[in-house]
Design a protein around this motif. Structure first.
Motif, PDB file in Angstrom:
ATOM      1  N   LYS A 189       0.805  -8.152  28.820  1.00 48.34           N
ATOM      2  CA  LYS A 189      -0.108  -7.068  28.041  1.00 48.34           C
ATOM      3  C   LYS A 189      -1.280  -6.749  28.843  1.00 48.34           C
ATOM      4  N   ASP A 190      -1.519  -5.447  28.812  1.00 47.01           N
ATOM      5  CA  ASP A 190      -2.620  -5.111  29.502  1.00 47.01           C
ATOM      6  C   ASP A 190      -3.801  -5.427  28.335  1.00 47.01           C
ATOM      7  N   MET A 191      -4.991  -6.041  28.991  1.00 51.18           N
ATOM      8  CA  MET A 191      -6.143  -6.284  28.459  1.00 51.18           C
ATOM      9  C   MET A 191      -7.430  -5.399  28.784  1.00 51.18           C
ATOM     10  N   PHE A 192      -7.249  -4.652  29.923  1.00 52.50           N
ATOM     11  CA  PHE A 192      -8.328  -3.944  30.421  1.00 52.50           C
ATOM     12  C   PHE A 192      -8.818  -2.554  29.604  1.00 52.50           C
ATOM     13  N   GLU A 193      -7.528  -1.922  29.014  1.00 49.22           N
ATOM     14  CA  GLU A 193      -7.912  -0.757  28.123  1.00 49.22           C
ATOM     15  C   GLU A 193      -8.757  -0.968  26.999  1.00 49.22           C
ATOM     16  N   PRO A 194      -8.583  -1.852  26.287  1.00 54.09           N
ATOM     17  CA  PRO A 194      -9.989  -2.144  25.116  1.00 54.09           C
ATOM     18  C   PRO A 194     -11.058  -2.365  25.628  1.00 54.09           C
ATOM     19  N   VAL A 195     -11.173  -3.070  26.849  1.00 57.31           N
ATOM     20  CA  VAL A 195     -12.389  -3.373  27.472  1.00 57.31           C
ATOM     21  C   VAL A 195     -13.071  -2.220  27.910  1.00 57.31           C
ATOM     22  N   ILE A 196     -12.584  -1.490  28.839  1.00 63.05           N
ATOM     23  CA  ILE A 196     -12.945  -0.246  29.221  1.00 63.05           C
ATOM     24  C   ILE A 196     -13.351   0.827  28.066  1.00 63.05           C
ATOM     25  N   ARG A 197     -12.787   0.986  26.871  1.00 68.48           N
ATOM     26  CA  ARG A 197     -12.811   1.788  25.783  1.00 68.48           C
ATOM     27  C   ARG A 197     -14.206   1.332  25.125  1.00 68.48           C
ATOM     28  N   GLU A 198     -14.673  -0.030  25.120  1.00 64.12           N
ATOM     29  CA  GLU A 198     -15.742  -0.468  24.471  1.00 64.12           C
ATOM     30  C   GLU A 198     -16.755  -0.322  25.407  1.00 64.12           C
ATOM     31  N   LYS A 199     -16.877  -0.362  26.731  1.00 60.80           N
ATOM     32  CA  LYS A 199     -17.922   0.121  27.539  1.00 60.80           C
ATOM     33  C   LYS A 199     -18.164   1.376  27.510  1.00 60.80           C
ATOM     34  N   LEU A 200     -17.238   2.194  27.243  1.00 65.05           N
ATOM     35  CA  LEU A 200     -17.544   3.788  27.195  1.00 65.05           C
ATOM     36  C   LEU A 200     -18.204   4.155  26.144  1.00 65.05           C
ATOM     37  N   LYS A 201     -17.991   3.481  25.009  1.00 65.12           N
ATOM     38  CA  LYS A 201     -18.243   4.028  23.763  1.00 65.12           C
ATOM     39  C   LYS A 201     -19.562   4.513  23.090  1.00 65.12           C
ATOM     40  N   ASP A 202     -20.709   3.872  24.101  1.00 66.06           N
ATOM     41  CA  ASP A 202     -22.105   4.181  23.994  1.00 66.06           C
ATOM     42  C   ASP A 202     -22.590   5.312  24.867  1.00 66.06           C
ATOM     43  N   LYS A 223      -1.463   9.474  41.381  1.00 66.27           N
ATOM     44  CA  LYS A 223      -2.138   9.329  40.075  1.00 66.27           C
ATOM     45  C   LYS A 223      -3.666   9.773  39.930  1.00 66.27           C
ATOM     46  N   ALA A 224      -4.259   9.184  41.085  1.00 69.01           N
ATOM     47  CA  ALA A 224      -5.732   9.352  41.345  1.00 69.01           C
ATOM     48  C   ALA A 224      -6.002  10.743  41.818  1.00 69.01           C
ATOM     49  N   ARG A 225      -5.283  11.218  42.637  1.00 71.32           N
ATOM     50  CA  ARG A 225      -5.295  12.883  42.771  1.00 71.32           C
ATOM     51  C   ARG A 225      -5.247  13.629  41.739  1.00 71.32           C
ATOM     52  N   ASP A 226      -4.213  13.339  40.963  1.00 73.80           N
ATOM     53  CA  ASP A 226      -4.138  14.102  39.737  1.00 73.80           C
ATOM     54  C   ASP A 226      -5.229  14.145  38.659  1.00 73.80           C
ATOM     55  N   LEU A 227      -5.928  13.051  38.649  1.00 71.35           N
ATOM     56  CA  LEU A 227      -7.008  12.614  37.461  1.00 71.35           C
ATOM     57  C   LEU A 227      -8.138  13.610  38.575  1.00 71.35           C
ATOM     58  N   LEU A 228      -8.418  13.439  39.514  1.00 70.40           N
ATOM     59  CA  LEU A 228      -9.592  14.040  40.376  1.00 70.40           C
ATOM     60  C   LEU A 228      -9.140  15.678  40.084  1.00 70.40           C
ATOM     61  N   ASP A 229      -7.942  16.236  40.266  1.00 75.77           N
ATOM     62  CA  ASP A 229      -7.760  17.764  40.162  1.00 75.77           C
ATOM     63  C   ASP A 229      -7.893  18.049  38.562  1.00 75.77           C
ATOM     64  N   LYS A 230      -7.785  17.231  37.634  1.00 75.76           N
ATOM     65  CA  LYS A 230      -8.109  17.578  36.413  1.00 75.76           C
ATOM     66  C   LYS A 230      -9.638  17.406  36.074  1.00 75.76           C
ATOM     67  N   GLY A 231     -10.432  17.393  37.092  1.00 73.19           N
ATOM     68  CA  GLY A 231     -11.803  17.554  36.971  1.00 73.19           C
ATOM     69  C   GLY A 231     -12.601  16.236  36.414  1.00 73.19           C
ATOM     70  N   CYS A 232     -11.927  15.088  36.833  1.00 71.22           N
ATOM     71  CA  CYS A 232     -12.485  13.908  36.520  1.00 71.22           C
ATOM     72  C   CYS A 232     -13.946  13.562  37.362  1.00 71.22           C
ATOM     73  N   ASP A 233     -15.043  13.110  36.367  1.00 68.57           N
ATOM     74  CA  ASP A 233     -16.214  12.884  37.019  1.00 68.57           C
ATOM     75  C   ASP A 233     -16.228  11.446  37.365  1.00 68.57           C
ATOM     76  N   LEU A 234     -15.599  10.578  36.746  1.00 67.52           N
ATOM     77  CA  LEU A 234     -15.476   9.089  36.766  1.00 67.52           C
ATOM     78  C   LEU A 234     -14.146   8.635  36.783  1.00 67.52           C
ATOM     79  N   LEU A 235     -13.714   7.838  37.832  1.00 69.52           N
ATOM     80  CA  LEU A 235     -12.333   7.454  37.989  1.00 69.52           C
ATOM     81  C   LEU A 235     -12.488   5.978  38.025  1.00 69.52           C
ATOM     82  N   VAL A 236     -11.947   5.226  37.111  1.00 70.07           N
ATOM     83  CA  VAL A 236     -12.199   3.855  36.914  1.00 70.07           C
ATOM     84  C   VAL A 236     -10.661   3.237  37.194  1.00 70.07           C
ATOM     85  N   PHE A 237     -10.874   2.368  38.150  1.00 65.99           N
ATOM     86  CA  PHE A 237      -9.527   1.552  38.418  1.00 65.99           C
ATOM     87  C   PHE A 237      -9.433   0.095  38.123  1.00 65.99           C
TER      88      PHE A 237
END
Length: 327
Positions: A189-202, A223-237
C-alpha cells in the motif's frame, strides 16, 4: 547635561527615560514613562524597585536618546509585510502583517550589530510566522548615543535596503508522482499520498494530479513531462531516491531540469532530497524518510518554494550546522 540625583531630590523633575519594574507577581513593564514628572508619591514606588538614584536633565548637542535613536532607523529596516510597534523602554518590535515566511538579510543584520551600539535580535530567517507575530526587536545598548551612530545605521539600510520582510505564500499548481514497482503493481500500500496531502494542506495550491509510475525511466519521464505540460509549478516525486539500481528518480529530475540544483544535502532525515528546476517549475525528489519522520529536509524547503524564493545550491549545502533534525 545629564545628572544622577537621589530620588528625593528629583521631585518636580521629568524622567529622562522609561523606568522598568520587575515585581514578584511576575509583572515586567513600564512603571513610569519618559517625561513623567516625579512627585512625592513616586519616591516610595521607585525605592520599591531598587531606584535610589535616577537620571534627570537633558542631552548635550550631538547626542540622541535611546528611544529616538531606534525610532529614527527602524522604519527603513522594515520591509514588505512588516509593521512597527511603538517605542517602549528604548525598544521597538518588528511585527508581521500576514501569515507567511520571514526572511532577513543576514549580511545586513551582521552589519547592524557589529559595532555594539545598536542591537537587533530576530527569529531565524525562513521561519514560518503568523499575522501579528513579533519578528525582531531593536534597541541601543546605552541610554543615548551619538548622531554619528544613527547615521551609520541609516547608511547601512540605504545600502542594503530593508533587513526584515515577510513573503506571502503563492498559489502553486502541484503534481505528484509516486514511484516504485511495489506500489505501482499493488504489492504494498502506498503511504506517501496521505503524507503529501497533509503537508500541502496549509498552502494555497491546486493539486493537478497524483499518479503512480513503475521503475521504468521512460514511463517516469513521460509522466513528469505530462504534468509539466499541464502547467505544474511544483512537481513532487516520491520513491526511487536511494542508490539502488531501480532508483531512477534523480536521473529523471536531472534530465528534465534546466537548472539542476542538488542531489543530497547535509540534513538528516531527508539526506537524499533532490531538487531541480525546469523553466519556473521546481522538481523535488522526496526521500522515503518523509513517510515516517514528521519533519525532514523536504519540510525545510517546501515553505520557501511556496513563498517564491529562488533556491540556490548554497541554500542546501549551508544546512550542515543544525542539519541533524530532532525526531
Amino acid at each position: 547635561m545629564i545628572k544622577k540625583v537621589r530620588v528625593e531630590d528629583a521631585i518636580g523633575k521629568p524622567l529622562l527615560h522609561d523606568i522598568t519594574a520587575i515585581k514578584k507577581d511576575g509583572f515586567k513593564g513600564v512603571l513610569f514613562k519618559r517625561g513623567h514628572v516625579i512627585g512625592e508619591d513616586d519616591i516610595e514606588r521607585l525605592k520599591d524597585i531598587g531606584k535610589d538614584n535616577i537620571y534627570v536633565g537633558s542631552l548635550d548637542k550631538g547626542l540622541v536618546h535611546e528611544e529616538d535613536a531606534i525610532g529614527e532607523v527602524a522604519h527603513d529596516l522594515a520591509g514588505e509585510n512588516v509593521s512597527l510597534s511603538g517605542v517602549s523602554e528604548g525598544k521597538i518590535s518588528f511585527i508581521s502583517d500576514i501569515d507567511g515566511l520571514f526572511e532577513i538579510n543576514r549580511e545586513e543584520l551582521n552589519k547592524l550589530n557589529e559595532r555594539g551600539i545598536y542591537t537587533f535580535a530576530s527569529l531565524k530567517s525562513y521561519t514560518q510566522v503568523k499575522k501579528g507575530e513579533i519578528l525582531a526587536g531593536g534597541r541601543i545598548v546605552p541610554l543615548y548615543t551619538s548622531e554619528n551612530e544613527v547615521a551609520y545605521i541609516n547608511a547601512i539600510s540605504k545600502e542594503y535596503g530593508p533587513c526584515f520582510r515577510v513573503r506571502a505564500y503563492k498559489n502553486l499548481r502541484v503534481g505528484v508522482i509516486i514511484t516504485g514497482n511495489e506500489i505501482y503493481y499493488g504489492r504494498i500500500k502506498d503511504m506517501f499520498e496521505p503524507v503529501i496531502r497533509e503537508k500541502l494542506k496549509d498552502y494555497d495550491h491546486e493539486l493537478l494530479e497524483i499518479t503512480k509510475s513503475p521503475d521504468d525511466i521512460n514511463i517516469l519521464e513521460a509522466k513528469a513531462r505530462d504534468l509539466l505540460d499541464k502547467g505544474c509549478d511544483l512537481l513532487v516525486f516520491s520513491g526511487g531516491m536511494s542508490v539502488d539500481p531501480d532508483d531512477l528518480t534523480p536521473s529523471v529530475i536531472k534530465k528534465l531540469s534546466d537548472d539542476f540544483i542538488i542531489q543530497g544535502l547535509p540534513v538528516q532525515p531527508g539526506n537524499m532530497l533532490t531538487v531541480g528546476r525546469a523553466n519556473k517549475a521546481y522538481l523535488v525528489g522526496v526521500p522515503g524518510a518523509s513517510i515516517h519522520a514528521k519533519f525532514t529536509s523536504f519540510d525545510i524547503f517546501l515553505p520557501r518554494i511556496f513563498a517564491g524564493i529562488e533556491l540556490k545550491k548554497s541554500d542546501f549545502t549551508e544546512m550542515g550546522e543544525g542539519g541533524l533534525l530532532k525526531r
